[in-house]
Scaffold this active site. Structure first.
Site, PDB file in Angstrom:
ATOM      1  N   GLU A   1       0.710  -1.258  -0.096  1.00 34.45           N
ATOM      2  CA  GLU A   1       0.007   0.014   0.126  1.00 34.45           C
ATOM      3  C   GLU A   1       0.931   1.187   0.016  1.00 34.45           C
ATOM      4  OE1 GLU A   1      -0.911  -2.688   2.020  1.00 34.45           O
ATOM      5  OE2 GLU A   1      -2.928  -2.952   0.992  1.00 34.45           O
TER       6      GLU A   1
ATOM      7  N   HIS B   1     -10.516  -4.399  10.725  1.00 38.64           N
ATOM      8  CA  HIS B   1     -10.997  -4.522   9.305  1.00 38.64           C
ATOM      9  C   HIS B   1     -12.387  -3.678   9.405  1.00 38.64           C
ATOM     10  CE1 HIS B   1      -8.185  -7.434   8.487  1.00 38.64           C
ATOM     11  NE2 HIS B   1      -8.552  -7.251   7.189  1.00 38.64           N
TER      12      HIS B   1
END
Lengths: 369, 438
Positions: free
Chosen positions: B173, B242
């Protein structure tokens, strides 16, 4: 009674992977390929500059040195604030590298020690110095400062204050060159300290995977702020750090502008031919502290003195010019001219007005919503 | 005895799926690991494997059936030595006939040709239309190309635009956010997909320090026209790492535009605006809304950035919401109406720049305001709305502004705890009653 069921995904990627040709080459061949640029550099390590070219390199290096010395003075007078990282000692790197680029199509990005790169790229010393003093006439209109300067016109993309960020950003610039097919390459400069940031290796991986046109330039000046290379790096030969990503590397004497230029020529030719990235390691040295507020207790005076006396890139170029028979007067004329150029830049930076207060809220966003 | 095979749940958010194909027929002997059927969810096509030996008895749900609920019996397996069940006569209907569920939440759009599409398709169409319009636009991220998107949002883009413009990255990322940002500085218009915004934490330095600040630091000469997009907020049963709403983080940063749409028309129109914008945009989607269908005009319209909208008019209390809580607010407003409380629902749509005027105008009308946010209460968008009401709407307030948010805890996994942690329509209703003195 219900039974659970296992599931597995249909992977199109698997099919694609099995269709991929060519297993990896033998390791021996790999090693030769990774060393190919080193062999080219060993065969001829210095650029064959004309007297005129060498004189021009000399002039650019002296400009950087005088400019940085002046910036140091202005900092001491309180005219420059915050962080200010001087490039003194490393001049041969920026000058040698920049001279090998095609300013019409190549892009450049660096970290916060950026004044030298901008000067080597021909950006007006006045607007750089005025940025350092935080004036409206500065290249970032006084809103960037020493670490945050850009010139889209010159394809100079900063000037970035976060150590290592310029490596990923530069990889993105290279991505844009390839996407557009404009034939340009990016040079991303970073230091031995930034070389330990994770994103550097994330970028290496993708640049090699996608064969992006980028030359990674490690300016190894021996110290990541106050941490000597051997204290912070398990592999101190930074040119080897691309090997895991199949990026060829080249160790270069960064105190010799002609060696820098030659290595960059080799790298740029390789990159422009579509072979993917190259990693250049220039071994260099900064004479001054990491920033203006660095007491530099991590190294001895003798060490600095030895580098100044025996390895100075400007002295080196000057000696070579004299040896070639270039008139000392011509060299002195350059020195004199540059002193006045830098003095003018300092006067300009000192006497320009600060930004108007209404600039506080401008350029936060481009558009109005 | 016969074993019932039931429609499996193939993802945390799957409620139903399509039984695309049977790979076995009645009477076939099967053993563990044999693939019995292919099941399509809104995200992917998955294989359904046998886990035990036996003979296929009866296929209850024929192939091609859509909207088969998780848990529905789809076939039976007879164990060894058992007689296969006789074939069901044609007249015998399956016990749970699959039926496509109607679109859950839809809004009418007057005077335009409308189609019903999912939010996921709306996002994909926005990207595809902008990519057709401008060659500088490309999509980069994990699994966006060959896999067709981890959440299927980029489905079909690789086929239409090819690998030059739809680019799979490694799991990296920080690196690809930096590459996207650099490409934007170099004149392209990247759409960077984060598989979820939880993973953008690895990349937040480039979003904030590189993308958001460059225009200002360069005195306006270096632009960074980039869209960072992906699902944000809680999904279902995926636990603390998450399930976070990052809207307040990004919305606090000058130099960014932050958008969080609720329905398909906004998702499409605002994403198109985001892609065309010269500013860096953080575009926060919601996984739970991806599969929801909405009515959407069949045209090429953009939706203006920075403008909230009143989705339901009311005079008693304003419910300010964005993203998934807009649906909850509408539901709550419907219930409240039955109790005689007319709630106005204001969808913020853009969180930065925030449409302060719309908030204050609604407050001036209702004199009571609550904020519904699927996220933590502290330093939230809700907190910001409270501050705006205090600073500029104090004279219009007849009651304190209340925040209706998630509980101030990391998201738990257990179903009951997760439910207890999340904002819902009932809590919004309760808060509305409270400020209305009921």
């Amino acid at each position: 009674m219900a039974r659970s069921a296992r599931t597995s995904e249909i992977s199109k990627a698997k099919a694609a992977a099995s269709a991929r040709p060519a297993p990896r080459a033998e390791e021996g061949q790999d090693a030769i390929q990774l060393r190919s640029l080193q062999l080219a550099h060993e065969a001829e390590s210095r650029y064959r500059a004309s007297d005129e070219e060498l004189l021009h390199f000399y002039e650019q290096m002296v400009l950087i040195r005088r400019f940085e010395e002046k910036a140091g003075q202005l900092y001491g007078l309180g005219l420059i604030g915050g962080f200010c990282h001087l490039y003194i000692g490393q001049e041969a790197v920026a000058v040698g590298v920049q001279s090998a680029l095609d300013p019409a199509r190549d892009s450049v990005i660096t970290g916060y020690r950026d004044h030298g790169h901008m000067l080597a790229y021909g950006i007006d010393p006045k607007v750089i110095m005025a940025e350092l003093t935080g004036r409206a006439a500065g290249i970032s209109r006084g809103k960037g400062g020493s670490m945050h300067m850009f010139s889209v016109e010159h394809k100079f993309y900063g000037g970035h204050g976060i150590v290592g960020a310029q490596v990923s950003l530069g990889t993105g610039l290279a991505f844009a060159h390839k996407y557009r097919g404009d034939g340009g390459a990016c040079v991303a400069y970073f230091g031995d300290g930034a070389a330990n940031q994770g994103q550097v290796y994330e970028s290496f991986n993708m640049a090699s995977l996608w064969q992006l046109p980028i030359v990674y330039v490690v300016e190894n000046n021996g110290y990541a702020m106050g941490t000597a290379v051997r204290r912070g790096s398990a592999e101190t030969h930074f040119y080897r750090r691309g090997t895991a990503f199949r990026i060829p590397g080249l160790p270069v004497n960064g105190m010799d502008v002609l060696e820098v230029r030659r290595a960059t020529d080799i790298a740029i030719a390789y990159v422009r031919a579509g072979n993917g990235p190259v990693l250049l390691e220039f071994n260099t040295y900064r004479y001054r502290g990491h920033s203006m507020s660095d007491p530099a207790k991590y190294r001895t005076r003798e060490e600095v003195q030895e580098m100044r006396e025996k390895h100075d890139p400007i002295d080196h170029a000057r000696d070579e010019l004299l040896k070639r028979g270039v008139a000392e007067d011509a060299i002195k004329a350059i020195d004199k001219k540059l002193r006045s150029v830098v003095t003018e830049a300092a006067d300009f930076a000192e006497n320009s007005p600060e930004p108007d207060l209404c600039e506080l809220g401008t350029d936060v966003l481009v558009e109005s919503y | 005895m016969a074993v019932e095979l039931r429609m499996p749940a193939l993802s945390p958010t799957m409620e139903e799926g399509k039984l695309a194909r049977w790979l076995v027929k009645e009477g076939d002997a099967v053993k563990s690991g044999d693939i019995l059927a292919e099941i399509e969810t809104d995200k992917a096509t998955m294989e359904f494997e046998a886990i035990d030996e036996g003979t296929i008895g009866r296929i209850v749900v024929p192939e091609g059936s859509e909207g088969v609920k998780v848990g529905t019996v789809i076939a039976t397996i007879e164990g060894e030595g058992e007689d296969p069940a006789p074939k069901a006569p044609p007249a015998a209907a399956p016990p749970q006939p699959p039926a496509a569920t109607p679109a859950p939440r839809s809004e009418k759009q007057e005077g335009r040709n409308v189609a019903t599409i999912t939010l996921r398709e709306a996002l994909r169409d926005a990207m595809a239309e902008e990519m057709r319009r401008d060659d500088r636009v490309f999509v980069i991220g994990e699994e966006v190309a060959e896999y067709q998107g981890a959440y299927k949002v980029t489905q079909g883009l690789l086929e239409e635009f090819g690998p030059r413009r739809v680019i799979d990255t490694p799991i990296t990322e920080y690196g690809f956010a930096g590459i996207g940002t650099g490409a934007a500085m170099g004149g392209l218009r990247p759409i960077v997909e984060f598989m979820t915004f939880n993973f953008a934490m690895q990349a937040i330095d480039h979003i904030i320090n590189s993308a958001a600040k460059t225009n200002y630091m360069s005195g306006g000469q270096m632009r960074c026209p980039i869209v960072f997009r992906g699902p944000n907020g809680a999904a279902a049963r995926v636990g603390a790492q998450h399930s976070q709403n990052y809207a307040p983080w990004y919305a606090s940063v000058p130099g960014l535009v932050v958008i969080a749409p609720y329905d398909a028309a906004d998702a499409k129109g605002l994403l198109k605006s985001a892609i065309r914008s010269d500013d860096p945009v953080v575009f926060l989607e919601n996984e739970l809304l991806y599969g929801h269908s909405f009515e959407l005009a069949e045209d090429d319209q953009t939706v203006p950035i920075g403008k909230a909208r009143v989705l339901r008019e009311g005079r008693d209390v304003t419910i300010v919401a964005y993203s998934i809580t807009v649906g909850m607010a509408l539901e709550a407003a419907g219930q409240l109406a039955e109790e005689g409380i007319e709630a106005e629902v204001l969808d913020l749509r853009t969180l930065r720049p925030l449409d302060r005027a719309a908030v204050l105008a609604s407050l001036r009308k209702t004199n009571r305001l609550i904020v519904a946010e699927e996220g933590w209460p502290a330093c939230s968008i809700a907190s910001e709305i409270v501050a705006i009401c205090m600073e500029d709407g104090f004279d219009d307030l007849d009651a304190p502004v209340l925040r209706v948010c998630n509980e101030d805890v990391p998201m738990p996994y257990a179903a009951n705890l997760e439910k207890a942690a999340l904002v819902n329509a009932a809590r919004i209703q309760a808060a509305a009653r409270k400020v209305c003195g009921r």
